[in-house]
Design an enzyme around this catalytic site. Structure first.
Site, PDB file in Angstrom:
ATOM      1  N   HIS A   1       0.263   7.237  -5.445  1.00 10.57           N
ATOM      2  CA  HIS A   1       0.464   6.979  -4.021  1.00 10.57           C
ATOM      3  C   HIS A   1      -0.224   8.098  -3.132  1.00 10.57           C
ATOM      4  CE1 HIS A   1       2.666   3.249  -4.862  1.00 10.57           C
ATOM      5  NE2 HIS A   1       3.773   3.653  -4.962  1.00 10.57           N
TER       6      HIS A   1
ATOM      7  N   HIS B   1       4.246   0.421   2.195  1.00  7.32           N
ATOM      8  CA  HIS B   1       5.338   0.383   1.070  1.00  7.32           C
ATOM      9  C   HIS B   1       6.836   0.165   1.670  1.00  7.32           C
ATOM     10  CE1 HIS B   1       7.219   1.554  -2.813  1.00  7.32           C
ATOM     11  NE2 HIS B   1       6.098   2.032  -3.222  1.00  7.32           N
TER      12      HIS B   1
ATOM     13  N   GLU C   1       3.746  -4.960  -1.999  1.00  5.61           N
ATOM     14  CA  GLU C   1       2.483  -4.156  -1.712  1.00  5.61           C
ATOM     15  C   GLU C   1       1.099  -4.608  -1.785  1.00  5.61           C
ATOM     16  OE1 GLU C   1       3.351  -0.387  -3.781  1.00  5.61           O
ATOM     17  OE2 GLU C   1       5.441  -1.238  -4.181  1.00  5.61           O
TER      18      GLU C   1
HETATM   19  C1  BGC Z   1       5.691   1.958  -7.856  1.00  6.95           C
HETATM   20  C2  BGC Z   1       6.773   2.297  -8.586  1.00  6.95           C
HETATM   21  C3  BGC Z   1       7.282   3.606  -8.050  1.00  6.95           C
HETATM   22  C4  BGC Z   1       7.505   3.188  -6.384  1.00  6.95           C
HETATM   23  C5  BGC Z   1       8.032   4.334  -5.529  1.00  6.95           C
HETATM   24  C6  BGC Z   1       5.802   1.490  -6.579  1.00  6.95           C
HETATM   25  O1  BGC Z   1       4.603   1.021  -5.883  1.00  6.95           O
HETATM   26  O2  BGC Z   1       4.979   0.897  -8.622  1.00  6.95           O
HETATM   27  O3  BGC Z   1       6.477   2.455  -9.935  1.00  6.95           O
HETATM   28  O4  BGC Z   1       8.445   4.063  -8.286  1.00  6.95           O
HETATM   29  O5  BGC Z   1       6.338   2.787  -5.937  1.00  6.95           O
HETATM   30  O6  BGC Z   1       7.218   5.485  -5.687  1.00  6.95           O
END
Ligand code: BGC
Length: 380
Positions: A132, A206, A344
């Site tokens: 991310h 998210h 997402e």
């Molecule tokens: C990921 C997860 C992660 C979450 C929060 C999601 O997009 O796929 O693995 O724990 O985001 O960070």
């Protein structure tokens, strides 16, 4: 004299129009101070409203969707987005709740990729990988914000400059994300970006949803459909193996709506890696790049549903598997394992290292432009 009266009349009419326009602004979008970060910076919260009485709060910090208040089948409003009451928690405690994610949503293996013969090293923040956007991604920046009302819709335009080398990514990137909320309870998010050097980009939101309300506990009774016949299996660090695998005959098959809880506890290597669903689905598209229905989620209890439409090739369906009751969110709620789900919209994880995945490269002179729509509704 008549001429004078006429001018007064016209001036009065124009003044009324201007006041009306301003009223419209107050009605559809409002701004308040949300609070201060520990370093003293102020975080603003915008409330986008529509005629149905629904409202969505968005922060200039991380473009975070702080709350989504929509009615259930009995007309009772509740907030279906997980989040925090204190702005600082979004920097220190938050697993990206409601945030805009950039420069690259999802994981890049070992935080490395090669582009045009140059190797780049990114900030590592998820075991051996980058997740991310790195340590201080787009979710942790205060964006420049510009509210307006366009065609009776609340609109919030957010912009951010990410400097060359930010978290290891090449190129100075200029990103603009616009949220629009209309009277049909549709939240449209448009993402734009340009760069001055070849780079990679993958933006998303998210939001963590619970259609029974953010304090309501498990989402395992929610029914989900994902419009995808294939998904991208992962290794134990949640990096795609490169295979585009059929969902048929696996717990990943959401082609027909089913309760999240139906298959989530099956002893399956993919589910074991993610502690549940935490995968990217390859969306069925009649034409590449068109906006089409990607997924639906429905709670039989509240009657609330979400339809997700996007032009993106993939969607990460994550079932809050890493929530463990340790973070205290809004209304003093400790969010537990699987108390929320995320949908997402995105390009596939680790695309910069996977030659058979659609490209995430962006070059000078090109514009990255994508749209995702979250539609909130009620079914009986
Ligand atoms: C990921 C997860 C992660 C979450 C929060 C999601 O997009 O796929 O693995 O724990 O985001 O960070």
């Amino acid at each position: 004299m008549i001429k004078f009266l006429f001018i007064i009349l016209i001036a009065g009419f124009l003044l009324q129009q201007i006041l009306h326009m301003n009223n419209e602004k107050v009605e559809r979008i409002e701004v308040k101070e949300f609070g201060l970060l520990d370093d003293g910076r102020t975080v603003k919260v915008y409330t986008l409203k529509n005629k149905l009485g629904s409202s969505i709060e968005i922060l200039d910090l991380g473009g975070i969707l702080k709350s989504i208040n929509v009615a259930d089948r009995n007309g009772k409003f509740s907030d279906i987005a997980l989040g925090f009451n204190n702005p600082q928690q979004y920097l220190t405690d938050s697993p990206y709740m409601g945030a805009l994610i950039g420069r690259y949503a999802n994981r890049i293996a070992k935080g490395r990729f090669t582009l045009d013969g140059m190797e780049y090293s990114l900030a590592i923040n998820n075991s051996e990988n980058t997740l991310h956007g790195g340590i201080t991604g787009f979710d942790k920046q205060i964006w420049k914000s510009s509210p307006s009302t366009v065609n009776n819709e609340a609109q919030l335009k957010l912009s951010l400059i990410s400097q060359d080398g930010d978290e290891g990514y090449p190129g100075k990137v200029s990103a603009i994300v616009t949220y629009r909320f209309n009277d049909q309870n549709k939240l449209t998010i448009t993402y734009l970006a340009t760069t001055d050097k070849a780079t990679v980009i993958n933006l998303t939101n998210h939001a963590y949803f619970n259609l029974n309300g953010h304090t309501a506990g498990s989402i395992l009774d929610h029914e989900v459909m994902i419009n995808a016949s294939h998904y991208t299996p992962v290794n134990s660090t949640l990096i795609p193996t490169g295979e585009i695998a059929t969902v048929r005959g696996t717990p990943m098959d959401f082609q027909t709506s089913k309760p999240i809880g139906r298959d989530i506890n099956i002893d399956d290597p993919q589910l074991n890696f993610g502690l549940g669903f935490d995968h990217n689905w390859v969306l069925n598209k009649s034409t590449e790049g068109i906006i089409s229905l990607a997924a639906t989620a429905y709670s039989p209890k509240s009657g609330k549903f979400i339809n997700v439409y996007t032009d993106q090739p993939g969607i990460q369906f994550y079932t809050g598997n890493f929530l463990d009751g340790s973070i205290k969110g809004k209304d003093k709620t400790f969010y537990q394992h699987r108390d929320a789900f995320c949908l997402e919209t995105q390009h596939f994880p680790d695309s910069p290292n996977q030659t058979n995945f659609p490209t995430t490269e962006l070059r000078p002179g090109e514009q990255y432009k994508t749209t995702t729509i979250y539609e909130f509704g009620i079914k009986n």
